[in-house]
Write an enzyme that holds these catalytic residues in place. Sequence first.
Site, PDB file in Angstrom:
ATOM      1  N   GLU A  80      -7.684 -14.589  -2.146  1.00  0.00           N
ATOM      2  CA  GLU A  80      -6.510 -15.121  -1.432  1.00  0.00           C
ATOM      3  C   GLU A  80      -6.813 -16.495  -0.839  1.00  0.00           C
ATOM      4  O   GLU A  80      -5.977 -17.393  -0.835  1.00  0.00           O
ATOM      5  CB  GLU A  80      -6.098 -14.170  -0.296  1.00  0.00           C
ATOM      6  CG  GLU A  80      -5.577 -12.804  -0.757  1.00  0.00           C
ATOM      7  CD  GLU A  80      -6.667 -11.745  -0.800  1.00  0.00           C
ATOM      8  OE1 GLU A  80      -7.818 -12.062  -1.195  1.00  0.00           O
ATOM      9  OE2 GLU A  80      -6.370 -10.576  -0.450  1.00  0.00           O
ATOM     10  N   ARG A  84      -5.361 -20.233  -1.861  1.00  0.00           N
ATOM     11  CA  ARG A  84      -4.716 -21.089  -0.849  1.00  0.00           C
ATOM     12  C   ARG A  84      -5.365 -22.470  -0.841  1.00  0.00           C
ATOM     13  O   ARG A  84      -4.697 -23.498  -0.810  1.00  0.00           O
ATOM     14  CB  ARG A  84      -4.875 -20.425   0.521  1.00  0.00           C
ATOM     15  CG  ARG A  84      -3.879 -20.790   1.602  1.00  0.00           C
ATOM     16  CD  ARG A  84      -4.062 -22.124   2.273  1.00  0.00           C
ATOM     17  NE  ARG A  84      -5.303 -22.300   2.983  1.00  0.00           N
ATOM     18  CZ  ARG A  84      -5.543 -23.268   3.859  1.00  0.00           C
ATOM     19  NH1 ARG A  84      -4.617 -24.141   4.164  1.00  0.00           N
ATOM     20  NH2 ARG A  84      -6.719 -23.383   4.418  1.00  0.00           N
ATOM     21  N   CYS A 272      -8.226 -11.401   5.258  1.00  0.00           N
ATOM     22  CA  CYS A 272      -7.094 -12.016   4.539  1.00  0.00           C
ATOM     23  C   CYS A 272      -5.759 -11.630   5.184  1.00  0.00           C
ATOM     24  O   CYS A 272      -4.824 -12.427   5.195  1.00  0.00           O
ATOM     25  CB  CYS A 272      -7.138 -11.625   3.072  1.00  0.00           C
ATOM     26  SG  CYS A 272      -8.558 -12.339   2.214  1.00  0.00           S
ATOM     27  N   LYS A 443      -7.820 -33.423  12.177  1.00  0.00           N
ATOM     28  CA  LYS A 443      -7.132 -32.143  12.440  1.00  0.00           C
ATOM     29  C   LYS A 443      -6.503 -32.136  13.833  1.00  0.00           C
ATOM     30  O   LYS A 443      -5.355 -31.715  14.012  1.00  0.00           O
ATOM     31  CB  LYS A 443      -8.131 -30.976  12.322  1.00  0.00           C
ATOM     32  CG  LYS A 443      -8.354 -30.534  10.889  1.00  0.00           C
ATOM     33  CD  LYS A 443      -9.470 -29.507  10.789  1.00  0.00           C
ATOM     34  CE  LYS A 443      -9.103 -28.188  11.375  1.00  0.00           C
ATOM     35  NZ  LYS A 443      -9.005 -27.126  10.371  1.00  0.00           N
TER      36      LYS A 443
HETATM   37 ZN   LIG Z   1      -9.831 -10.476   1.712  1.00  0.00          ZN
END
Ligand SMILES: [Zn+2]
Length: 475
Positions: A80, A84, A272, A443
């Site tokens: 995941e 991303r 996640c 950031k």
């Molecule tokens: Zn995960």
Amino acid sequence: MWSPDEVASLCYNHFNNLPKRGKPEAGREWTLLAAVILLTDSSDQKTVHKQVVSLGTGTKCIGQSAMSMKGEILNDSHAEVIARRGCVRYLTEQLYRAVSGQSSDVFCPGSEEGKWTVKSGVSFLFFTSQTPCGDASIFPMTGNQAQPCEPVKSIQSEDSERRGLKRQAESELEETRQGQRIKTSDSHSSHRKSGDTEEHDIITENKGSNPSNKVLHCQPEVEKVQPPDLHRTGAKCVPDSPADPLQGLVYHRFGALRVKPGRGERTLSLSCSDKLARWGVLGFQGALLSHYLEAPVYFRAVVVGKCLYNHQAMQRALKTRCSDVRDLPSGFSVHAPEILQSSLEFPHNHTHTESKHTHTQGRISPCGAAISWCAVSQQPLDVTANGYKQGVTKKALGTLQARSLISKVELFHSFLKLVAATKDSQLPESLCGKDLKTYWDYKQAAGLYQQAWTQLRLQAFPLWPRSPRELLLFS
Ligand SMILES: [Zn+2]
């Protein structure tokens, strides 16, 4: 317009067409897959074009001591997270195209000077071949597949979401108490933790199971009633939070922030489930790209492949935990994705690999490599192991060749190229007249994003660990 099965098969086909490098060995290694799909409505809005713009595989996460002060290593290689990060790389190139006057599939000028917006008719879906690790993986065993009796449904479970997490959990427990009268000993046994490596799977331990391994029939005898239990995760609660009770149906706390599961050295990477929940409020573009965007980019839906899955747990983990967050800055909102499941299974997942495994192949294990592919013009494929490019020698660690193109430092450098390509008159206000040098500086300068993150943290995730600042000071 699109169905969960179409999305899943698009992702599986895309994976099949990638080169062999980094793929699991059939029948012995398993992995997880995630992807981001770009949806583009046709001009008459009758059809939707679907394109995989980022795909990731991977099961591992490095320990705290392996983290890099230079942003060179991938800390978290769960599929995941890889998907991303690849998507951020894709969006950075799409913004580069937009600011330099080329056509972009995604962005068009926003209403404010220096800001961009996602084109009308364009949206993003997230696909994951399995239930995300962490909170979404924690739910009562109902044993539906192996259950000889139809589980009894509890009426109060139907509107549990509205009554908040605590009461939802209670109702889930009640449903299980009623529904789980009898269970075979090996239900879901294919999801048992199989190795000593870090993995991303639901662990099922059916304590007090029927030792004779026979399917029991529906007889109301007390001795055949199994104690209800939860699907368990190796994902521990974040530091400073109350511990899991570790007993039966309250084995885990519901809704808690958790670090990545694994038996190795403790990791600082969040599960996640937690990261998906965060993307639902802050967007998935990250702090850097938010300088350029009028509003964050959210997933309109999350599609899960065929696997052990519980819709209520997904709703709780990804949506309910953040649903009351208020006072977000302009452009940000609580953006709960639609959650859907496909009936199609990823052929390289743990269950499928186990079914194809032969004893001559050695022990089943999670694949050590992580594949990132994204729809960019140069080097779309990036295969890593242990957070660095796969195959680099120890001697090469610390060199440019060893870095993944989706590592923090490489994504930062792509962002700096975008800034350099932006005409002064079109530079976002948040980047103007500031002496920004490090990744941390850029950031922090994303003011609205940081305000939104502060609100999310205060209202929903006060225990979310802060990244050590010294790991973000590279340039
Ligand atoms: Zn995960």
